[in-house]
Enzyme design. Structure first.
Site, PDB file in Angstrom:
ATOM      1  N   ARG A 176     -11.798   4.494   2.327  1.00 58.44           N
ATOM      2  CA  ARG A 176     -10.536   4.381   1.575  1.00 58.44           C
ATOM      3  C   ARG A 176     -10.777   4.426   0.076  1.00 58.44           C
ATOM      4  O   ARG A 176     -10.031   5.085  -0.656  1.00 58.44           O
ATOM      5  CB  ARG A 176      -9.777   3.111   1.957  1.00 58.44           C
ATOM      6  CG  ARG A 176      -9.177   3.186   3.354  1.00 58.44           C
ATOM      7  CD  ARG A 176      -8.429   1.923   3.724  1.00 58.44           C
ATOM      8  NE  ARG A 176      -9.320   0.784   3.594  1.00 58.44           N
ATOM      9  CZ  ARG A 176      -8.933  -0.439   3.285  1.00 58.44           C
ATOM     10  NH1 ARG A 176      -7.658  -0.704   3.043  1.00 58.44           N
ATOM     11  NH2 ARG A 176      -9.806  -1.419   3.206  1.00 58.44           N
ATOM     12  N   ASN A 203      -6.018   1.807   6.569  1.00 58.23           N
ATOM     13  CA  ASN A 203      -6.644   1.774   7.884  1.00 58.23           C
ATOM     14  C   ASN A 203      -5.564   1.621   8.934  1.00 58.23           C
ATOM     15  O   ASN A 203      -4.540   0.969   8.696  1.00 58.23           O
ATOM     16  CB  ASN A 203      -7.608   0.590   8.008  1.00 58.23           C
ATOM     17  CG  ASN A 203      -8.892   0.798   7.244  1.00 58.23           C
ATOM     18  OD1 ASN A 203      -9.292   1.925   6.967  1.00 58.23           O
ATOM     19  ND2 ASN A 203      -9.562  -0.287   6.907  1.00 58.23           N
TER      20      ASN A 203
END
Length: 92
Positions: A18, A36
């Site tokens: 990320r 996520n």
């Protein structure tokens, strides 16, 4: 301006994916978010110029060094509202 929803599977959680997405998107001048998913995938919503967006989707197939990307799905989605910057969101 185009917008893509990208789903990335493989070893993509707990490896800095990320953070890498945020940095890569910002360098490409894209806006949107990354988070996520509970099933182990990473979801990305990215908006920007077609060329930059295409390069970004291709980069997502590689990811950061610790990641092991197995599959990337991307699809154009209608832009609902403009995003400011590129951010990480909580797990969905």
């Amino acid at each position: 301006m185009a917008q893509q929803r990208i789903l990335v599977s493989g070893r993509v959680q707990g490896v800095g994916y990320r953070d890498w997405v945020v940095r890569t998107a910002q360098r490409g001048g894209l806006t949107g978010w990354v988070r996520n998913l509970r099933d182990g995938r990473v979801e990305v919503l990215a908006a920007g110029e077609d060329t930059a967006l295409g390069l970004f989707v291709e980069a997502c197939r590689e990811g950061p060094p610790m990641a092991r990307v197995e599959h990337v799905e991307s699809a154009a989605v209608p832009e609902d509202k403009p995003h400011k910057g590129f951010t990480k969101r909580f797990t969905a």
